[in-house]
Design an enzyme around this catalytic site. Structure first.
Site, short mmCIF file in Angstrom:
data_model
loop_
_atom_site.label_atom_id
_atom_site.label_comp_id
_atom_site.label_asym_id
_atom_site.label_seq_id
_atom_site.Cartn_x
_atom_site.Cartn_y
_atom_site.Cartn_z
N LEU A 40 54.69 15.66 48.36
CA LEU A 40 54.21 16.76 49.18
C LEU A 40 52.85 16.42 49.79
CD1 LEU A 40 54.59 19.76 50.09
CD2 LEU A 40 53.33 20.41 48.03
N HIS A 98 38.43 33.54 42.62
CA HIS A 98 38.59 32.26 43.31
C HIS A 98 39.13 31.20 42.36
CE1 HIS A 98 36.87 33.85 46.90
NE2 HIS A 98 35.66 34.01 46.40
N ASP A 116 44.82 34.92 50.69
CA ASP A 116 43.90 36.04 50.74
C ASP A 116 44.06 36.94 49.51
OD1 ASP A 116 41.92 37.66 51.76
OD2 ASP A 116 43.26 38.76 53.12
N ARG A 157 39.60 40.76 45.68
CA ARG A 157 40.17 42.05 45.28
C ARG A 157 40.90 41.94 43.95
NH1 ARG A 157 43.61 43.13 50.25
NH2 ARG A 157 43.01 41.01 50.79
#
Length: 246
Positions: free
Chosen positions: A137, A43, A26, A30
């Site tokens: 991973l 983004h 998140d 901002r």
């Protein structure tokens, strides 16, 4: 039947490396606004950070990483922002396809991909196929994903099995439902990290995070670096995971 609800960590202190980390990434918007940049720049910075941080996380011995990339609720954002996110997914999925030849990372997806255009769906399937046997991973991207939506689809699948005579109601238990989730058979997260200052899970892995330790930080996702990650891991290492016991 194999118990698919296996917890990854013992309820003891001292292990700062969880087997499975989930992240609510998140703060991209901002981060961009603070720099007088469009949300698309935030983004992009967030996507770049994911690539960089996932490579580092792999070196720590973490086995699974699940990240919230696009929620079912995010479609309510401005059309231009959504278009930018879709374009970014096209670009980065192609990069992941290209990179698959030189790394051992496995890419997977959860959520309802049917809403995306065929070309993006094809890239998703290509990534899943060409990395399926990778042993590094295991990164899962949650796109057009919502925890409630996932549970509804799992319930429908169980109902269909019951209607078709494949399952009786008395056999519907936690394990049966878990097997119908998008995330199966990935183990449930040990640690959930949310960046950006909010302190909620926002419809992310509602079933899977029932006993996850939850670490919240004010740091915006593009700024969440190795130092911030280790702060979360140090905090996790001090937790005593009882899973409802003593």
């Amino acid at each position: 039947m194999t118990n698919v609800l296996t917890r990854n960590s013992t309820p003891e202190k001292g292990s700062g490396i969880p087997s499975h980390i989930a992240i609510v990434m998140d703060g991209n918007g901002r981060w961009a606004s603070k720099r007088f940049m469009p949300h698309s720049a935030g983004h992009r910075a967030g996507a770049q950070n994911l690539r960089k941080l996932s490579e580092y996380i792999e070196t720590l011995g973490v086995k699974y990483l699940t990240v919230y990339a696009l929620s079912t609720e995010n479609w309510a954002r401005p059309e231009k922002e959504i278009a930018g996110l879709i374009k970014l997914m096209h670009e980065y999925f192609q990069q992941y396809i290209d990179d698959s030849k030189k790394n051992d990372m496995r890419l997977d997806f959860i959520g309802d991909a049917s809403r995306f255009e065929p070309e993006l769906q094809q890239k998703i399937e290509t990534l899943k196929t060409i990395t399926r046997n990778k042993t590094g991973l295991h990164v899962t991207l949650a796109i057009n994903y919502g925890g409630r939506d996932e549970l509804v689809r799992a319930a429908r699948a169980l109902a269909a099995d019951t209607a078709n005579g494949l399952l009786t109601p008395d056999k519907i238990d936690e394990e049966a439902l878990t097997r119908k989730l998008d995330s199966f058979p990935t183990p449930h997260p040990d640690l959930l990290i949310r960046t950006g200052g909010e302190k909620r899970v926002s419809n992310f892995l509602l079933w899977q995070c029932a006993y996850s330790e939850m670490f919240f930080t004010d740091t915006l996702w593009p700024d969440f670096d190795k130092k911030e990650l280790h702060a979360a891991l140090d905090w996790f290492g001090g937790r005593q995971r009882r899973f409802g016991g003593r």
